[in-house]
Design an enzyme around this catalytic site. Structure first.
Site, short mmCIF file in Angstrom:
data_model
loop_
_atom_site.label_atom_id
_atom_site.label_comp_id
_atom_site.label_asym_id
_atom_site.label_seq_id
_atom_site.Cartn_x
_atom_site.Cartn_y
_atom_site.Cartn_z
N ASN A 1 0.80 -1.23 0.00
CA ASN A 1 0.00 0.00 0.00
C ASN A 1 0.83 1.27 0.00
OD1 ASN A 1 -2.51 1.59 0.48
ND2 ASN A 1 -1.50 2.04 2.43
N ASP B 1 1.24 6.86 -0.79
CA ASP B 1 0.34 5.78 -1.18
C ASP B 1 0.63 5.34 -2.61
OD1 ASP B 1 -2.04 4.52 0.16
OD2 ASP B 1 -2.95 5.00 -1.78
N ASP C 1 0.20 -6.64 4.60
CA ASP C 1 -0.26 -5.50 5.39
C ASP C 1 -1.35 -4.70 4.65
OD1 ASP C 1 0.27 -3.83 7.74
OD2 ASP C 1 0.95 -2.32 6.31
N HIS D 1 -6.64 -1.12 2.22
CA HIS D 1 -6.21 0.19 1.72
C HIS D 1 -5.80 0.14 0.25
CE1 HIS D 1 -6.44 2.27 5.60
NE2 HIS D 1 -6.15 1.08 6.08
N GLU E 1 -4.29 -8.60 5.88
CA GLU E 1 -4.81 -7.84 7.03
C GLU E 1 -5.93 -6.92 6.58
OE1 GLU E 1 -3.51 -4.28 10.08
OE2 GLU E 1 -2.84 -4.34 8.02
N ARG F 1 4.62 -3.60 22.38
CA ARG F 1 5.77 -4.12 21.61
C ARG F 1 6.99 -4.20 22.51
NH1 ARG F 1 4.70 -0.61 16.03
NH2 ARG F 1 2.64 -1.48 15.64
#
Ligand SMILES: *[C@@H]1O[C@H](CO)[C@@H](O)[C@H](O)[C@H]1NC(C)=O
Ligand SMILES: *[C@@H]1O[C@H](CO)[C@@H](O)[C@H](O)[C@H]1NC(C)=O
Length: 464
Positions: A139, A185, A216, A220, A240, A353
């Site tokens: 993306n 993008d 990922d 999008h 995802e 994380r």
């Protein structure tokens, strides 16, 4: 004669060798991935190899490496995992320890080690029958202050959509055409961009001998791109789509059948962390079945790097165990997020994380032991064994797959024992059952058996 026999032997060996049979595919197919359990790792956070013990700023690199992961493969194997998903491996903008802001798709992020060290990691994994899934992004790339010459191979403005930022996350056009968090993008309608992404992905899989990919930000990018990509990259892709709606997920699963199981994740929060009725679990499982998606190709999870850890939403260990029992003994491919098995409870990104070295990789931790037992129970189930609901009410859910029966409750540790008489089950009268979690034994009578969840702890029963 000897030569002829030798030639025949060689021809036979080649056709019989699985690597040659799979000539049209890369890595492993979704069907093959169905029998795996994945351990999700942020490479930067798993283990260091330099012996230093500096304080770690969670918004920057903390020092984990490919070699660090390699040194801990026995820990991962002992937990019952047979695959790892590691964060993106390519070069990124400064401080981008998570890997989702690429600059050079053809360079390996030197903070994690060299290309050779990544190859070494994969080889060491394969020697232990652990498959490797790498996270990839189509993306967007990293933000280099609009200087696209710094991005390889997308080094010109023409390879990107016109600048706008996603503000309305319910507007599909905006999701696809505008920037997520101001990350440039990619114009995935542009044929050159498409081909480059596919070519790079094939290079990544073949160069590093990968077994699959986690993809990922799928929602999008327009579905037409994914149709192209799925054909160009014939391997298991786990996409995802960060959304709880089953019908919305289905739209993407029709294009890319492997997806993260966000609808189940939200249901687990609802029934366990929020202690709402277990009937919601029944509806999600039923609605997924009737949606026609191949549930066994989805990746189910309890925590991940984009959400608060489950233990952060509800600190009760038996609630976390119950959620893990549902995914580990369910039909989808289970994913265990590193650190959950050590009781990590970090909140929103980046607190979820945490560096793993704080845990000492303690294999005696009761959560480690619980996940390991669930994984061993899963090994007794066949990939095609359907999940059969056996009992449901507001605070109890019982199911079986093959010869394994599981019971969970949303009451938690403080509501005492939760008992239900189970009359529908895969066993026979007179069978002796063993609870893999507590070690308790029970006999099956003419009216079934009593399933007792002590202090709300899950039960996993097999016939002795
Ligand atoms: C590493 O740092 C932690 C936190 O400051 C400390 O508790 C631990 O003892 C240190 N370990 C070593 C080996 O120095
Ligand atoms: C969705 O976003 C696009 C691009 O920003 C815009 O042109 C369109 O009007 C939006 N649609 C709705 C329903 O808001």
């Amino acid at each position: 004669m000897i030569t002829a026999t030798f030639v025949l032997f060689v021809v036979f060996s080649i056709t019989a060798h699985p690597e040659f049979v799979e000539i049209n595919g890369l890595g492993h197919s979704g069907e093959e991935w169905k029998s795996r359990i994945i351990y999700q790792i942020i490479t930067d956070r798993f283990d260091r190899t330099d012996g230093r013990n500096a304080t770690c700023d969670l918004r920057n690199y903390c020092g984990g490496t490919f070699k660090g992961i390699q040194n801990r493969l026995d820990y991962i194997k002992n937990l019952g995992m047979n695959a790892i998903w590691i964060s993106p491996v390519v070069a990124n903008i400064p401080n981008s320890y998570h890997g989702y802001a690429a600059t050079d798709l053809y360079s390996i992020n030197s903070h994690f080690g060299s290309a050779q060290e990544l190859k070494n990691l994969v080889k060491a994994c394969h020697e232990k029958d652990i498959w490797v899934m790498v996270d990839v992004v189509a993306n967007h790339v990293g933000n280099t202050n609009e200087d696209f010459s710094k991005i390889n191979p997308f080094n010109k403005e023409e390879y990107y959509h016109k600048k706008c930022i996603v503000t309305d996350f319910t507007n599909q056009t905006e999701l696809e055409q505008c920037r997520l968090y101001n990350l440039p993008d990619l114009d995935t309608e542009n044929p050159w961009v498409r081909n480059q992404l596919a070519e790079w992905t094939r290079w990544l899989i073949t160069t590093f001998d990968l077994d699959g990919l986690r993809v990922d930000t799928v929602r999008h990018v327009h579905k037409d791109f994914w149709r192209f990509y799925v054909e160009a990259v014939p391997t298991y892709l786990m996409g995802e789509v960060f959304d709880e709606r089953i019908d919305y997920l289905k739209g993407y699963a029709e294009v890319m059948p492997g997806q993260l199981h966000y609808p189940l994740y939200y249901t687990l929060i609802d029934v366990f962390a929020r202690r709402n009725s277990m009937y919601a679990l029944r509806s999600t499982l039923d609605n997924m079945k009737s949606s026609g998606m191949d549930v066994a190709l989805l990746g189910s999870f309890v925590s991940n790097h984009d959400n608060k850890r489950f233990l952060n939403m509800d600190g009760d260990w038996n609630i976390l165990k119950s959620a893990y029992a549902v995914i580990l003994l369910g039909e989808s491919i289970p994913i265990v997020y590193y650190g959950d098995e050590q009781g990590y409870a970090g909140g929103d990104d980046p607190n979820n994380r945490e560096p793993m070295w704080g845990s000492g990789w303690n294999e005696a931790h009761h959560l480690f032991s619980f996940i390991k037992k669930c994984a061993s129970a899963r090994a007794k189930i066949k990939v095609n064994d359907q999940l059969i609901e056996r009992y449901v009410d507001d605070s109890f859910f019982g199911w079986s797959r093959g010869c394994v029966f599981c019971g969970v409750t949303n009451k938690g540790s403080w509501a005492g024992d939760v008992s239900r008489r189970i009359t529908s089950h895969p066993f026979s009268e007179g069978d002796q059952l063993f609870d893999l979690i507590s070690g308790a034994r029970i006999a099956v009578g003419p009216d079934g058996f009593i399933c007792t969840l002590k202090s709300g702890c899950p039960v996993i029963l097999v016939k002795i």
